[in-house]
Design a protein around this motif. Sequence first.
Motif, PDB file in Angstrom:
ATOM      1  N   VAL A 150       0.849  -1.190   0.000  1.00  0.00           N
ATOM      2  CA  VAL A 150       0.000   0.000   0.000  1.00  0.00           C
ATOM      3  C   VAL A 150       0.883   1.238   0.000  1.00  0.00           C
ATOM      4  N   GLY A 151       0.729   2.092  -1.022  1.00  0.00           N
ATOM      5  CA  GLY A 151       1.504   3.319  -1.103  1.00  0.00           C
ATOM      6  C   GLY A 151       2.064   3.536  -2.484  1.00  0.00           C
ATOM      7  N   GLY A 152       2.578   4.746  -2.727  1.00  0.00           N
ATOM      8  CA  GLY A 152       3.114   5.058  -4.045  1.00  0.00           C
ATOM      9  C   GLY A 152       4.404   5.848  -4.017  1.00  0.00           C
ATOM     10  N   GLY A 153       5.025   5.969  -2.838  1.00  0.00           N
ATOM     11  CA  GLY A 153       6.278   6.697  -2.717  1.00  0.00           C
ATOM     12  C   GLY A 153       7.488   5.806  -2.874  1.00  0.00           C
ATOM     13  N   ASP A 154       8.663   6.364  -2.577  1.00  0.00           N
ATOM     14  CA  ASP A 154       9.916   5.617  -2.737  1.00  0.00           C
ATOM     15  C   ASP A 154       9.908   4.315  -1.954  1.00  0.00           C
ATOM     16  N   SER A 155       9.512   4.387  -0.679  1.00  0.00           N
ATOM     17  CA  SER A 155       9.558   3.188   0.171  1.00  0.00           C
ATOM     18  C   SER A 155       8.661   2.088  -0.375  1.00  0.00           C
ATOM     19  N   ALA A 156       7.443   2.458  -0.771  1.00  0.00           N
ATOM     20  CA  ALA A 156       6.500   1.456  -1.285  1.00  0.00           C
ATOM     21  C   ALA A 156       7.056   0.761  -2.525  1.00  0.00           C
ATOM     22  N   ILE A 157       7.601   1.528  -3.441  1.00  0.00           N
ATOM     23  CA  ILE A 157       8.062   0.951  -4.707  1.00  0.00           C
ATOM     24  C   ILE A 157       9.370   0.190  -4.521  1.00  0.00           C
ATOM     25  N   GLU A 158      10.282   0.720  -3.715  1.00  0.00           N
ATOM     26  CA  GLU A 158      11.522  -0.001  -3.430  1.00  0.00           C
ATOM     27  C   GLU A 158      11.246  -1.350  -2.775  1.00  0.00           C
ATOM     28  N   LEU A 179       2.380   7.430  -9.485  1.00  0.00           N
ATOM     29  CA  LEU A 179       3.244   7.241  -8.328  1.00  0.00           C
ATOM     30  C   LEU A 179       3.975   8.528  -7.958  1.00  0.00           C
ATOM     31  N   ARG A 180       4.428   8.581  -6.703  1.00  0.00           N
ATOM     32  CA  ARG A 180       5.252   9.702  -6.237  1.00  0.00           C
ATOM     33  C   ARG A 180       6.727   9.328  -6.169  1.00  0.00           C
ATOM     34  N   ALA A 181       7.047   8.063  -6.388  1.00  0.00           N
ATOM     35  CA  ALA A 181       8.421   7.581  -6.258  1.00  0.00           C
ATOM     36  C   ALA A 181       9.327   8.177  -7.334  1.00  0.00           C
ATOM     37  N   GLN A 182      10.645   8.111  -7.080  1.00  0.00           N
ATOM     38  CA  GLN A 182      11.620   8.563  -8.060  1.00  0.00           C
ATOM     39  C   GLN A 182      11.435   7.805  -9.370  1.00  0.00           C
ATOM     40  N   LYS A 183      11.753   8.491 -10.487  1.00  0.00           N
ATOM     41  CA  LYS A 183      11.498   7.900 -11.808  1.00  0.00           C
ATOM     42  C   LYS A 183      12.242   6.580 -12.007  1.00  0.00           C
TER      43      LYS A 183
END
Length: 309
Positions: A150-158, A179-183
């Motif tokens: 659950v989530g869309g930032g760096d931590s979630a995607i990593e 998403l908000r994570a880095q490209k």
Amino acid sequence: MAKNYDVIVIGAGPGGMTAALYASRANLSVLMLDRGIYGGQMNNTAEVENYPGFKSILGPDLAKEMYESSTQFDAEYAYGNVERITVTADNTKIIKTDSNEYTTKALIIATGSQYKKLGVPGEEEYSGRGVSYCAVCDGAFFRNREVVVVGGGDSAIEEGSYLTQLVEKVDVVHRRDKLRAQKILQDRAFANSKIDFVWDTIVTEIEGDGQKVTGVMTHNKKTGKDKVLPIGGVFIYVGVEPMTEPFRELGITDEEGWIETNEKMETAVPGIFAIGDVRKKELRQITTAVGDGSIAGQGVFSYIESLKD
């Protein structure tokens, strides 16, 4: 009797360890206090790729390297859960932990932040039984099963990408349509055949059989439809909050609990500094914590010298 030090650093993450290194190298007596093992969230990070000097290094390995460096000039390390901070009339800081009491001329707060919870039914009930906030810690328990992140930032995607090494499939549930994570992290995730994305959707309940998680109830904000995703585990990464409860009465936090400082890492109370993820700041990374720590480590030396005038 309370043990006395020139400087006490509360928190032994990358920022705290850097501050201890700088302060002890300046020949100050230094104590690092932490309620757990040194390293902080680095111990929950599978791989660090953006710390200069290392193309790639495991989080726990980087923590060990930093700890050995931070204690080379006799900085001490002790376990302790800080319960209260008192500042006396002569500006001595008294730190009360669950097991000891300490006094110090200067204090550096480096307690960091922690993951927020969803606050939905089933989250507390199944914490540790299918609900997790650390893929590195718990991912192996879900080998060859399907899980939700659950989530869309760096931590979630990593962490979602890390989980694909262990699990059958990862559904990333995100409340927005992007998403908000880095490209670079997004690109890797989109290219990973084991990751699916569930857009514009929130988790409203975590379901289980009384022993373990069996699924999550989701709600699509655009269609209004509810759907159960049958999965074995849910990993939650929906933001962070500061770990500042013992410091709220000092008058150094904002309404959300983040500690506000100037560019010298000084708070509103003379002789109290704050660094790293506990600060009100934009970028919370190992590198920024280390930078804060070096500034505060030098700052406490200047502060203590000023007391001699």
